[in-house]
Design a protein around this motif. Structure first.
Motif, PDB file in Angstrom:
ATOM      1  N   GLU A  87       0.736  -1.312  -0.044  1.00  6.15           N
ATOM      2  CA  GLU A  87      -0.067   0.145   0.073  1.00  6.15           C
ATOM      3  C   GLU A  87       0.560   1.478   0.160  1.00  6.15           C
ATOM      4  N   ARG A  88       0.944   1.857  -0.960  1.00  3.41           N
ATOM      5  CA  ARG A  88       1.640   2.757  -1.199  1.00  3.41           C
ATOM      6  C   ARG A  88       1.536   3.644  -2.516  1.00  3.41           C
ATOM      7  N   PHE A  89       1.914   4.795  -2.983  1.00  8.04           N
ATOM      8  CA  PHE A  89       1.698   5.831  -4.035  1.00  8.04           C
ATOM      9  C   PHE A  89       0.039   5.852  -4.112  1.00  8.04           C
ATOM     10  N   GLY A  90      -0.383   6.389  -3.329  1.00 14.55           N
ATOM     11  CA  GLY A  90      -2.039   6.683  -3.314  1.00 14.55           C
ATOM     12  C   GLY A  90      -2.766   5.844  -2.484  1.00 14.55           C
ATOM     13  N   GLU A  91      -2.235   4.833  -1.729  1.00 17.22           N
ATOM     14  CA  GLU A  91      -2.626   4.172  -0.517  1.00 17.22           C
ATOM     15  C   GLU A  91      -1.479   4.574   0.494  1.00 17.22           C
ATOM     16  N   GLY A  92      -2.007   3.783   1.627  1.00 16.56           N
ATOM     17  CA  GLY A  92      -0.995   3.890   2.841  1.00 16.56           C
ATOM     18  C   GLY A  92      -1.503   4.344   4.028  1.00 16.56           C
ATOM     19  N   THR A  93      -0.605   4.364   5.115  1.00 15.81           N
ATOM     20  CA  THR A  93      -1.004   4.936   6.478  1.00 15.81           C
ATOM     21  C   THR A  93      -1.637   6.266   6.407  1.00 15.81           C
ATOM     22  N   LEU A  94      -1.256   7.150   5.599  1.00 14.76           N
ATOM     23  CA  LEU A  94      -1.625   8.599   5.706  1.00 14.76           C
ATOM     24  C   LEU A  94      -2.802   8.949   4.541  1.00 14.76           C
ATOM     25  N   LEU A  95      -3.471   7.802   3.999  1.00 17.10           N
ATOM     26  CA  LEU A  95      -4.433   8.092   3.187  1.00 17.10           C
ATOM     27  C   LEU A  95      -5.475   8.752   3.739  1.00 17.10           C
ATOM     28  N   GLY A  96      -6.134   9.905   2.869  1.00 18.66           N
ATOM     29  CA  GLY A  96      -7.069  10.466   3.312  1.00 18.66           C
ATOM     30  C   GLY A  96      -6.647  11.867   3.955  1.00 18.66           C
ATOM     31  N   ARG A  97      -5.374  12.128   3.912  1.00 17.76           N
ATOM     32  CA  ARG A  97      -5.087  13.478   4.339  1.00 17.76           C
ATOM     33  C   ARG A  97      -4.307  14.262   3.200  1.00 17.76           C
ATOM     34  N   GLY A 110       7.594  11.022  -4.076  1.00 19.39           N
ATOM     35  CA  GLY A 110       8.481  10.098  -3.252  1.00 19.39           C
ATOM     36  C   GLY A 110       8.452   9.909  -1.742  1.00 19.39           C
ATOM     37  N   ILE A 111       8.051  11.167  -1.380  1.00 19.00           N
ATOM     38  CA  ILE A 111       7.976  11.407  -0.009  1.00 19.00           C
ATOM     39  C   ILE A 111       6.674  11.424   0.648  1.00 19.00           C
ATOM     40  N   LEU A 112       5.727  12.385  -0.043  1.00 18.19           N
ATOM     41  CA  LEU A 112       4.394  12.737   0.438  1.00 18.19           C
ATOM     42  C   LEU A 112       3.354  11.678  -0.179  1.00 18.19           C
ATOM     43  N   TYR A 113       3.303  11.548  -1.433  1.00 17.85           N
ATOM     44  CA  TYR A 113       2.181  10.537  -2.020  1.00 17.85           C
ATOM     45  C   TYR A 113       2.495   9.067  -1.743  1.00 17.85           C
ATOM     46  N   TYR A 114       3.925   8.620  -1.477  1.00 13.84           N
ATOM     47  CA  TYR A 114       4.064   7.503  -1.067  1.00 13.84           C
ATOM     48  C   TYR A 114       3.335   6.786  -0.215  1.00 13.84           C
ATOM     49  N   PRO A 115       3.411   7.579   1.228  1.00 11.71           N
ATOM     50  CA  PRO A 115       2.289   6.847   2.333  1.00 11.71           C
ATOM     51  C   PRO A 115       1.003   7.455   2.058  1.00 11.71           C
ATOM     52  N   GLY A 116       0.668   7.787   1.126  1.00 11.83           N
ATOM     53  CA  GLY A 116      -0.852   8.011   0.988  1.00 11.83           C
ATOM     54  C   GLY A 116      -1.301   9.545   0.695  1.00 11.83           C
ATOM     55  N   LEU A 117      -0.513  10.242   1.052  1.00 12.44           N
ATOM     56  CA  LEU A 117      -0.984  11.763   1.353  1.00 12.44           C
ATOM     57  C   LEU A 117      -1.448  12.398  -0.222  1.00 12.44           C
TER      58      LEU A 117
END
Length: 260
Positions: free
Chosen positions: A134-144, A178-185
């Motif tokens: 879950e990365r690049f559009g998904e992940g822990t920070l999704l929805g932010r 690479g930093i922000l979108y990676y974990p879902g932002l």
């Protein structure tokens, strides 16, 4: 809206300091909650080392497994856990910093290195024949949402397609994608100020107005349309963009942004 501002400049009276203060006052006046991580005031440690992981550090030190073990056990150093909790609290994260040597200041990169730990910001999700974690559009920070507010010393002309420094979108791509979108932002278009060292007091009034307008539209501004990793646009496991999906005339970093 709950907003975290991660601020990286050593001088409180700087342009960056003024933009940070204006963001706090503008958002609070609009009824939003704001927290600030002032990295220099916090004396933030900018390097990852075994002390971050306590008894969960491997010997010899291997950062990724040590980071994941400590995170899973709730044993990361307290200042790192506090920043992770702020990220989970926030709806929007604003990063306020000067562009130094084509990237963020070392103290801010150190914040990323330590706070975006294994199993928190990366190494999340299932890896199989249809998904690559879950990365690049998904992940822990999704929805932010995330926004870079960046000051630059040079004129705008030098940060264009024919400018000597290259397009600002390309310079910021490693941070945005690479930093922000990676974990879902979701990443909003940046707020960039050029010729930062030459902005006069009179000119700052216009800057302040434009900055306030951006701040008050954070919830409605469309994000950069990066392609989601697991949406079918990329072959798995090679993670190469499928042939024929690129828009005419697009290449390089631009391939990873959906046309239109």
């Amino acid at each position: 809206m709950k907003t975290l501002i991660v601020y990286a400049h050593p001088e409180p009276r700087s342009l960056n300091g003024s933009l940070k203060d204006l963001a706090v006052s503008t958002l609070q006046a609009a009824g939003h909650e704001v927290r600030v991580s002032d990295l220099y005031a916090m004396n933030w440690k900018a390097v990852v080392d075994a002390a971050d992981f306590g008894g969960y550090a491997t010997s010899p030190l291997r950062v990724t497994p040590s980071s994941g073990r400590a995170y899973d056990a709730g044993a990361l150093t307290p200042e790192v856990r506090a920043e992770q909790e702020k990220l989970l609290w926030a709806d929007t994260v604003i990063f306020q910093f000067p562009l130094w040597w084509y990237t963020m200041p070392a103290i801010l990169k150190g914040w990323v290195d330590r706070v975006f730990s294994f199993h928190f910001a990366y190494g999340v999700g299932v890896h199989d024949e249809t998904r690559y974690g879950e990365r690049f559009g998904e992940g822990t920070l999704l929805g932010r949402r995330a926004l870079l507010s960046v000051t630059i010393g040079g004129p705008e002309s030098q940060y264009t397609d024919r400018g000597i420094n290259g397009p600002i979108e390309d310079l910021l791509f490693p941070i945005h994608h690479g930093i922000l979108y990676y974990p879902g932002l979701e990443v909003l278009p940046p707020f960039v100020l050029y010729r930062a060292d030459r902005i006069s007091g009179d000119e700052f009034a216009d800057v302040a107005k434009r900055w306030q307008e951006r701040l008050l539209t954070l919830e409605t501004t469309p994000p950069i349309a990066f392609r989601r990793q697991n949406s079918g646009d990329y072959e798995i496991p090679s993670l190469r963009l499928r042939e024929g999906l690129e828009a005419p005339g697009r290449s390089g970093f631009d391939l990873h942004v959906r046309a239109g």
